[in-house]
Design a protein around this motif. Structure first.
Motif, PDB file in Angstrom:
ATOM      1  N   ARG A  56     -51.154  55.271 -13.179  1.00 50.72           N
ATOM      2  CA  ARG A  56     -51.618  54.178 -12.710  1.00 50.72           C
ATOM      3  C   ARG A  56     -52.607  53.500 -13.253  1.00 50.72           C
ATOM      4  N   THR A  57     -53.568  54.171 -14.277  1.00 42.70           N
ATOM      5  CA  THR A  57     -54.540  53.424 -15.016  1.00 42.70           C
ATOM      6  C   THR A  57     -53.734  52.719 -16.472  1.00 42.70           C
ATOM      7  N   TYR A  58     -52.823  53.582 -16.759  1.00 37.24           N
ATOM      8  CA  TYR A  58     -52.253  53.121 -18.202  1.00 37.24           C
ATOM      9  C   TYR A  58     -50.861  52.323 -18.236  1.00 37.24           C
ATOM     10  N   LEU A  59     -50.471  52.317 -16.941  1.00 39.64           N
ATOM     11  CA  LEU A  59     -49.074  51.344 -16.793  1.00 39.64           C
ATOM     12  C   LEU A  59     -49.184  50.031 -17.253  1.00 39.64           C
ATOM     13  N   ALA A  60     -50.387  49.413 -17.128  1.00 36.61           N
ATOM     14  CA  ALA A  60     -50.733  48.131 -17.728  1.00 36.61           C
ATOM     15  C   ALA A  60     -50.677  48.079 -19.318  1.00 36.61           C
ATOM     16  N   LEU A  61     -51.060  49.174 -20.028  1.00 32.79           N
ATOM     17  CA  LEU A  61     -51.357  49.286 -21.164  1.00 32.79           C
ATOM     18  C   LEU A  61     -49.767  49.636 -21.734  1.00 32.79           C
ATOM     19  N   MET A  62     -49.040  50.358 -21.014  1.00 35.70           N
ATOM     20  CA  MET A  62     -47.447  50.503 -21.358  1.00 35.70           C
ATOM     21  C   MET A  62     -46.765  49.375 -21.520  1.00 35.70           C
ATOM     22  N   PHE A 239     -50.048  42.407 -13.186  1.00 33.98           N
ATOM     23  CA  PHE A 239     -49.909  43.003 -11.948  1.00 33.98           C
ATOM     24  C   PHE A 239     -50.497  44.452 -11.705  1.00 33.98           C
ATOM     25  N   CYS A 240     -50.388  45.076 -12.983  1.00 39.13           N
ATOM     26  CA  CYS A 240     -50.700  46.414 -12.863  1.00 39.13           C
ATOM     27  C   CYS A 240     -52.387  46.385 -13.110  1.00 39.13           C
ATOM     28  N   ILE A 241     -52.816  45.726 -14.024  1.00 40.42           N
ATOM     29  CA  ILE A 241     -54.128  45.546 -13.979  1.00 40.42           C
ATOM     30  C   ILE A 241     -54.802  45.293 -12.613  1.00 40.42           C
ATOM     31  N   SER A 260     -52.483  47.188 -27.752  1.00 36.22           N
ATOM     32  CA  SER A 260     -51.314  47.292 -27.503  1.00 36.22           C
ATOM     33  C   SER A 260     -50.559  47.077 -29.058  1.00 36.22           C
ATOM     34  N   VAL A 261     -51.300  46.587 -30.001  1.00 34.20           N
ATOM     35  CA  VAL A 261     -50.756  46.766 -31.352  1.00 34.20           C
ATOM     36  C   VAL A 261     -50.865  48.078 -31.942  1.00 34.20           C
ATOM     37  N   SER A 281     -43.218  52.846 -27.764  1.00 37.51           N
ATOM     38  CA  SER A 281     -44.459  51.974 -27.380  1.00 37.51           C
ATOM     39  C   SER A 281     -45.093  52.546 -26.129  1.00 37.51           C
ATOM     40  N   VAL A 282     -44.073  52.982 -25.333  1.00 38.32           N
ATOM     41  CA  VAL A 282     -44.654  53.428 -23.885  1.00 38.32           C
ATOM     42  C   VAL A 282     -45.053  54.738 -24.022  1.00 38.32           C
ATOM     43  N   ILE A 283     -44.568  55.600 -24.898  1.00 37.83           N
ATOM     44  CA  ILE A 283     -45.250  56.985 -25.196  1.00 37.83           C
ATOM     45  C   ILE A 283     -46.303  56.700 -25.671  1.00 37.83           C
ATOM     46  N   ALA A 284     -46.596  55.765 -26.597  1.00 37.95           N
ATOM     47  CA  ALA A 284     -47.885  55.813 -27.447  1.00 37.95           C
ATOM     48  C   ALA A 284     -49.013  55.146 -26.392  1.00 37.95           C
TER      49      ALA A 284
END
Lengths: 329, 318
Positions: A56-62, A239-241, A260-261, A281-284
């Motif tokens: 829930r928290t890191y979906l935005a970063l993904m 949206f996730c944020i 993100s970079v 990137s998603v895994i990272a």
């Protein structure tokens, strides 16, 4: 989730061949190690509840990492993703507030949000690809502009999101948390996008702009397309944020740009373009989340946490770059 | 005619012309903007940015996507280190200078080793280092008070020292002369351009490419640290993340000075003008009576317009 790896690599070693095909393997390995370590320090951290919280928290970063990946494919970079996310965040919050906060108003606001992200992406694409400005400084300039725009829309942080919005985002349907549906939808979307012509063309442009141009590809249009895709995913991240924080904040995304970079690099994509996967990137992005939670669960004194996180991310970046290079050279 | 165009394309001249235009505009908008005292204040702020940009310039000139995103963290850290070492006393200044230079050199060394030995792209390496530095700042703030500037340091930065100019401006002029000397009169300088324009050829010609790169990153750290020390003198005491505002502006100053991010060509004189240009622009925006939001939008848009004057990438040709 699938991967797009550059098709023209021929490697002898099987390890290399494997890495060439799945550049995100090192990241996946780090992810597993981190999960195990988390489990050792705090068995509860592997519970369904905790993992849901993590997603829930890191979906935005993904999503921001995915956004960044598409521009990095073409050897560009976008330092405005965080600012775009902030702008979309305040736009949808204000719109939802003005339209009463019902279900329909939420949908309308999200629609506008995607358009705002797309518009920002097109602006970036125009200044970088059409005007041929240097991507790092040009997108930094646009990020200042987008931040200013966000401050016009909502000068101070704090306007709340409608209840229906964050209840849905944090809710559970048929026994499965909403964010997992989002993650599944994202996986399908990324799978389909990896199959599109644009993804392949972006990689081709990143591999060699001149060569791509000479073989007849509309390089400028492709790069603008990459930035547009990036803007849309930055909007999705917003949206996730918004779902996670349940409020509007004109500066909320600023800190996430550099992460993100980092996530793109950690995921095995090359900043020099032409090589990479969105899966990595998603895994990272999850790795960065797990590092943060591990530092917390390992009992690090609170004021040391940022430092240890910084060191761990730097170390992970080094490992990621070192290992993934073996698949390419 | 082509000669006129050639001159008009000189980045230094572009920057100087833009500065003059902006000063004129500023003075029209708010009379007194281009007065002597005001220009002096602008120059002090520009000197701080310009000193950071000196190191950034070297790293960028060295090519291979050279960039240093950690300068902001080094500026902040150095300000804290200096504040604690001197703690408001003039006697502590020499030791503070040493401590700052050592701090900057150390983090530059880490960056350089990561980039050369481990072959991490500079953007990634220095980005990771920025994260470490920011964490370190949190740790330090927890245990140690922020420290105060010695009176002599504050005077050096803010009070007239020689010919009516504060010491920091003389320091900046000194940095400018030093950079010009290094870049154009020493073997080291020639080698920077060599590795920046063609690393492989430079290596074949016997240039110690790795050592050069490590040295460039160390110099970048040292310049950032010196700027941090001066910043402490400017603001009296250090506060959280004072240096963050220098990270991307230092890169923009270099670009406005005519050094492309691809490296290998350009120089520091232009960067100095670029730093002044940025500071004058920011200052004009603060004198105009608009909201912070509007100011940011105008600033961002103006940066983009100004970038159009400088080395745009070459168009693709079949």
């Amino acid at each position: 989730m699938t991967s797009v790896s550059s098709p023209t690599r021929q490697d002898n070693g099987s390890f290399r061949a494997l890495l060439g095909r799945f550049p995100f393997l090192p990241a996946l390995l780090i992810l597993v190690v981190l999960l195990v370590l988390n489990g050792i320090f705090e068995p509860n951290s592997l519970s369904f509840r905790s993992l849901t919280g993590l997603v829930r928290t890191y979906l935005a970063l993904m999503l921001l990492a995915v956004a960044q990946t598409y521009v990095v494919y073409a050897a560009d970079i976008d330092l405005s993703v965080g600012a775009i996310a902030s702008l979309v965040n305040v736009t949808i919050i204000v719109l939802m507030q003005h339209m009463g906060g019902g279900g329909l108003s939420v949908l309308a606001a999200l629609g506008v949000g995607v358009l705002v992200g797309l518009a920002c992406g097109l602006v970036n694409g125009f200044v970088v690809a059409a005007l041929r400005l240097q991507a790092i400084v040009a997108t930094f300039a646009t990020s200042i502009f987008f931040t200013g725009l966000a401050l016009v829309i909502l000068p101070v942080a704090g306007m709340p999101a409608p209840t229906v919005f964050w209840r849905t985002y944090g809710g559970t349907f048929f026994g499965i948390p909403f964010v997992f549906y989002v993650a599944a939808a994202l996986a399908i979307l990324l799978y389909l996008l990896a199959r599109t012509r644009l993804a392949t063309q972006l990689l081709a442009v990143g591999d060699g702009q001149q060569a791509a141009f000479q073989s007849g590809l509309p390089v400028t249009a492709i790069r603008i397309g990459g930035y547009a895709l990036c803007g849309v995913f930055a909007a999705l991240a917003a949206f996730c944020i918004t779902g996670d924080t349940a409020s509007g904040d004109p500066l909320v995304g600023a800190k996430m740009t550099l992460f993100s970079v980092a996530a793109v690099v950690l995921g095995g994509s090359a900043l020099s373009g032409g090589f990479g996967t969105v899966a990595g990137s998603v895994i990272a992005a999850l790795i960065i989340g797990l590092i943060n939670s591990l530092v917390f669960f390992a009992g690090t004194p609170s004021h040391w946490q940022n430092f240890v996180q910084g060191l761990a991310i730097l170390a992970a970046l080094m490992v990621g770059v070192l290992v993934s290079r073996r698949g390419r050279t | 005619m082509s000669r006129v165009i050639e001159i008009a394309k000189n980045p230094l001249l572009i920057a100087l012309a833009l500065i003059a235009a902006l000063l004129f505009l500023g003075n029209t908008l708010s009379p007194g903007f281009a007065s002597g005292g005001q220009i002096l204040r602008l120059l002090i702020v520009a000197a701080l940015l310009g000193i950071v940009a000196a190191g950034q310039n070297l790293v960028i000139l060295g090519g291979r996507e050279g960039i240093d995103l950690s300068v902001g963290g080094v500026v902040s850290l150095s300000a804290i280190v200096a504040g604690n070492v001197m703690n408001g006393m003039d006697g502590g200044i020499p030791l503070a200078i040493l401590a700052c230079v050592a701090t900057g050199a150390l983090f530059g060394l880490f960056n350089g080793l990561g980039v050369t030995l481990l072959r991490i792209p500079p953007l990634v390496m220095t980005l990771g280092m920025l994260g470490v530095l920011q964490g370190l700042l949190v740790v330090i703030r927890q245990g140690i008070p922020s420290g105060r500037a010695a009176p002599a340091l504050s005077e050096f930065v803010t009070r007239p020292f020689l010919l009516g100019l504060p010491g920091i401006i003389w320091l900046w002029i000194g940095v400018g002369l030093l950079m010009a000397f290094i870049l154009h009169r020493t073997v080291f300088g020639q080698r920077i351009y060599a590795i920046g324009s063609n690393e492989q050829a430079a290596f074949m010609a016997g240039v110690p490419v790795r050592r050069m790169r490590v040295a460039l990153f160390m110099l970048s750290g040292v310049f950032a640290a010196i700027a941090g020390l001066c910043l402490l003198g400017y603001s009296g005491s250090s506060f959280a993340n004072v240096g963050e505002q220098y990270m991307l502006p230092s890169i923009i100053a270099v670009v406005f000075g005519g050094t492309p991010l691809s490296g290998g060509k350009g120089g520091y004189t232009g960067t100095m003008a670029g730093a002044v240009l940025l500071v004058v622009l920011q200052s004009i925006l603060t004198t105009i009576n608009i909201d912070e939001s509007g100011r940011q939008m105008v600033f961002g848009a103006t940066l983009l317009v100004l970038m159009l004057f400088y080395g745009r990438g070459r168009g693709l040709r079949a």
